[in-house]
Design a protein around this motif. Structure first.
Motif, PDB file in Angstrom:
ATOM      1  N   LEU A  31      32.473  36.172  31.724  1.00  0.00           N
ATOM      2  CA  LEU A  31      32.631  34.980  32.314  1.00  0.00           C
ATOM      3  C   LEU A  31      33.521  33.941  31.041  1.00  0.00           C
ATOM      4  O   LEU A  31      34.131  33.175  31.627  1.00  0.00           O
ATOM      5  N   PHE A  34      37.089  35.464  32.195  1.00  0.00           N
ATOM      6  CA  PHE A  34      37.654  35.119  33.753  1.00  0.00           C
ATOM      7  C   PHE A  34      37.845  33.348  33.975  1.00  0.00           C
ATOM      8  O   PHE A  34      38.282  33.150  34.564  1.00  0.00           O
ATOM      9  N   GLY A 165      35.985  40.917  32.730  1.00  0.00           N
ATOM     10  CA  GLY A 165      36.283  39.361  33.256  1.00  0.00           C
ATOM     11  C   GLY A 165      38.055  38.832  33.713  1.00  0.00           C
ATOM     12  O   GLY A 165      38.476  39.215  34.687  1.00  0.00           O
ATOM     13  N   SER A 168      38.203  41.648  36.177  1.00  0.00           N
ATOM     14  CA  SER A 168      37.331  41.176  37.904  1.00  0.00           C
ATOM     15  C   SER A 168      39.016  40.050  38.441  1.00  0.00           C
ATOM     16  O   SER A 168      39.122  40.170  39.733  1.00  0.00           O
ATOM     17  N   LEU A 172      41.350  40.484  41.946  1.00  0.00           N
ATOM     18  CA  LEU A 172      40.937  39.298  42.547  1.00  0.00           C
ATOM     19  C   LEU A 172      42.239  38.405  43.157  1.00  0.00           C
ATOM     20  O   LEU A 172      42.572  38.670  43.924  1.00  0.00           O
ATOM     21  N   ALA A 181      36.615  32.553  45.669  1.00  0.00           N
ATOM     22  CA  ALA A 181      36.437  33.333  45.565  1.00  0.00           C
ATOM     23  C   ALA A 181      36.154  33.381  43.904  1.00  0.00           C
ATOM     24  O   ALA A 181      35.305  34.027  42.860  1.00  0.00           O
ATOM     25  N   TRP A 182      37.333  32.244  42.972  1.00  0.00           N
ATOM     26  CA  TRP A 182      37.151  32.538  41.319  1.00  0.00           C
ATOM     27  C   TRP A 182      36.198  31.897  41.118  1.00  0.00           C
ATOM     28  O   TRP A 182      34.833  31.800  39.667  1.00  0.00           O
ATOM     29  N   VAL A 185      32.697  33.104  41.781  1.00  0.00           N
ATOM     30  CA  VAL A 185      32.362  33.883  40.713  1.00  0.00           C
ATOM     31  C   VAL A 185      31.843  33.716  39.353  1.00  0.00           C
ATOM     32  O   VAL A 185      30.771  33.812  39.107  1.00  0.00           O
ATOM     33  N   LEU A 189      27.829  33.895  37.758  1.00  0.00           N
ATOM     34  CA  LEU A 189      27.543  34.346  36.412  1.00  0.00           C
ATOM     35  C   LEU A 189      26.985  32.967  35.351  1.00  0.00           C
ATOM     36  O   LEU A 189      25.946  33.212  34.562  1.00  0.00           O
TER      37      LEU A 189
END
Length: 710
Positions: A31, A34, A165, A168, A172, A181-182, A185, A189
């Protein structure tokens, strides 16, 4: 190995594996990375001109994560403001027309000519503080886990989560996923990490103990859930807007209107008009400089053509119209190419004579098979920086003297080279003219359109193949022009080697904010003195990372994929160092590791990077270049982290020591701006100085520990 203890007594708690420290640490680290990457991309796309200052977002991330580690405590209530603050930040940025005023700057920025917004020294510190406040939450959640696991185990899991992270987010980006989408996620999380769960114990205990990860209240849990829903909702609204799509570099919007020259589609990248799509004849009539390269050449046809910066295909369509026998069209952004393929009325990318290459321009010309009869640099400018490098733009390595020397090598004996753009400043045109002159051995033709701030520069291998106009501006513009830039200092848009004043002002403000924040987090800076060497290790490592990013950008391209591979490779090298250190500890060999010897190996590996010229690596075949670059780049990274892992493993407080190391990376991010003065290669000398200081401080701290133990 430490395990989680008895959990909360709340009746709504349910046994979940996510409550265990190892998995919690992996998810928290994923997380954390990301959110950091998403903020760099999303804020840069929605705050006008912020993409030119992505390093500020990175520094804010370091501060927030570092503070989270400093404040983390076993059994402490996790901060619940992270999801609400992130949601409020997204709402505010989308609701307000935010931007950074880039007028009257020491640097040239390719942006709208009428810029608005507060000055950089006002907006950037605010962005810095907001990002730090957001990342504090994930940093705290991860830092808590470090108390429940052996040091190297926690570090290993943190690295694995970081890789997840980054992986992923890279996936994307590859799929062209929208910001929705972000948000999904991050929301999922966050809910997993805040959801109440009973802790799992390895063995029964005679006395009850407080929970390691205490559950938040029902109200707090509802607040986290609502914040995640609001975040996802606003990003869904953004993603659903007509004409919005995300490339690996920009948030791209399209606006189509009917004009006197026909249907005209404007492509807006990160809030700035970037390209346009219309019929090629109408485009040349409106912007005549597109046709100037063919007017200044004695060739009867363009022959085999290479176009760097093919964009939506206007330049390709014109080359075909002029009689090109074949075209290699190079474009770094796949989404912009897709727009041209879909709506360009001339359909240039459908022509069988055209081969499209999604690649960095410099990387392509280093590998391209010549000869070409015509090479065009067709408005190749960018509106963003390479992630992890404070001043390296996507096109920076395309305009250095070695790059144009390579262009000359690719041309046939009667070949012609041209570049054109809205260069903004006469001195920039003069610098480019001087660079062409140095590479080709004679002056180019320069056509200057003062009304549009545009210019076209044309040079041929054989000077007699040039057909300059009677009003050629080459002599006047090149007289007293700044010197050409090279691959070590590829700062084309900086007139003289210096650090612009607004950078110094911003760095002074954010470093002052950071000092106050750190003192507030630890109470007294004296508590951190024993970790001073870890602070310097963090600063030095950031400079090693910057050197790795810039080296791979030159050798393999400034594409998002190369950048992601470098970040992933760095994490893998760090993970290998952790595994090596853990193996040495398990086998009883760790006591044989001499700190001075470890530092000596580290400094020797940095010396290898310093001594091997990048020009020599560029001459190698690509497979061999990959092997050589990987070896010389990641050996210092590996060795540096053997030193750090050994020191971290013996630190009294794992959370504070790790946080101090992250805060040291902030100093490294500030020192990175020295490259504007010295070049990227010289940053290695700064790193050496920091490592020598860390060695001295580490040795002193070890002596103190021995005295205390005795």
């Amino acid at each position: 190995m430490g395990q989680a203890h008895a959990g909360p007594a709340e009746p709504y708690g349910v046994p979940m594996v996510v409550s265990q420290a190892p998995l919690r640490l992996v998810l928290g680290s994923a997380l954390m990375l990301f959110v950091e990457l998403a903020l760099i991309r999303w804020l840069g796309a929605n705050i006008l001109h912020l993409s030119y200052f992505s390093n500020i977002v990175l520094l804010g991330s370091f501060l927030g994560i570092g503070l989270g580690f400093l404040r983390a405590r076993r059994g402490a209530q996790p901060p619940i403001w992270f999801p609400p603050l992130l949601a409020v930040t997204v709402m505010g940025v989308l609701a307000l027309d935010l931007g950074v005023d880039r007028s009257n700057s020491d640097l040239i920025f390719f942006t709208s000519l009428s810029t608005t917004g507060p000055p950089a020294w006002v907006v950037l510190p605010i962005v810095f503080v907001v990002v730090a406040a957001v990342l504090f939450g994930p940093g705290f959640l991860v830092g808590q886990c470090f108390f429940e696991l052996p040091r190297l185990t926690a570090y290993r899991l943190d690295l694995i989560g970081s890789l997840i992270g980054i992986g992923s987010f890279t996936l994307l980006s590859f799929l062209g996923a929208p910001s929705l989408a972000w948000g999904v996620v991050v929301g999922v999380l966050a809910l997993l990490l805040y959801w109440p769960a009973r802790q799992v114990r390895a063995e029964p205990r005679s006395e009850p103990e407080p929970p390691i990860f205490p559950a938040i209240s029902r109200v707090g849990l509802v607040l986290v859930g609502l914040s995640a829903a609001v975040l996802i909702g606003f990003l869904a609204r953004e993603s659903a807007q007509p004409g919005v799509r995300w490339s690996p570099y920009y948030k791209i919007e399209t606006e189509t209107q009917q004009t006197t020259i026909g249907e005209y589609t404007t492509i807006i990248a990160n809030g700035v008009p970037h390209q346009a799509v219309t019929d090629v004849d109408a485009r040349v009539e409106f912007e005549p400089f597109y046709a100037v390269p063919y007017q200044r050449s004695q060739r009867t046809d363009p022959g085999r053509v290479l176009i760097v910066g093919a964009g939506t295909g206007t330049d390709v369509a014109l080359a075909l119209r002029q009689g090109a026998t074949g075209v290699d069209a190079v474009e770094i952004d796949p989404r912009i190419r897709d727009i041209g393929r879909d709506i360009n009325p001339n359909r240039p990318f459908d022509d069988p004579r055209v081969s499209v290459h999604i690649n960095d321009g410099r990387a392509f010309i280093e590998q391209a098979p010549g000869p070409y009869d015509t090479i065009l640099f067709a408005l190749p400018d960018s509106l963003t920086l390479v992630a992890g490098a404070s001043q390296l733009r996507l096109e920076s390595y395309l305009f250095t003297e070695p790059a144009l020397q390579r262009v000359r090598e690719l041309l046939a004996d009667d070949g012609v080279f041209a570049m054109y753009n809205y260069y903004r400043e006469p001195w920039l045109v003069g610098r480019l003219g001087a660079t062409i002159s140095a590479a080709f051995g004679h002056d180019p033709c320069i056509d200057l359109n003062r009304d549009y701030n545009s210019a076209t520069l044309v040079a041929s291998v054989d000077e007699s193949m040039q057909r300059c106009s009677a009003e050629d501006h080459a002599a006047a513009l090149m007289a007293g022009a700044p010197a050409p830039v090279d691959d070590n200092r590829p700062f084309l848009y900086l007139r003289t080697p210096h650090i612009p004043g607004f950078y110094l002002a911003v760095l002074a403000v954010i470093l002052g904010i950071s000092l106050i924040a750190v003192r507030g987090a630890v109470g007294s800076l004296r508590r951190t003195r024993q970790y001073a060497d870890l602070f310097l290790l963090g600063a030095a490592f950031l400079l090693l990372e910057t050197r790795a990013i810039t080296m791979f950008a030159l050798l393999f391209g400034t594409t998002w994929l190369v950048n992601a591979i470098v970040f992933g490779g760095i994490l893998l090298a760090v993970l290998a160092a952790v595994e090596f250190t853990a193996w040495m500890k398990r086998t009883g060999r760790s006591q044989r590791i001499s700190l001075p010897i470890a530092y000596a190996v580290l400094l020797a590996s940095i010396a290898v990077v310093w001594l091997i010229p990048l020009a020599a690596l560029l001459q190698l075949p690509v497979p061999l270049r990959v092997v050589a670059a990987t070896a010389i780049t990641f050996m210092p990274v590996f060795t540096a982290n053997v030193v750090f892992a050994s020191r971290f493993d013996e630190a009294p407080d794992p959370s504070i020591s790790f946080g101090i190391n992250l805060l040291g990376a902030m100093l490294g991010g500030a020192l990175e701006y020295l490259a504007l003065l010295t070049g990227y290669r010289e940053l290695l000398l700064v790193a050496v100085g920091l490592y020598v200081g860390a060695l001295a401080l580490g040795q002193r701290q070890r002596r103190r520990m021995v005295v205390s133990a005795g």
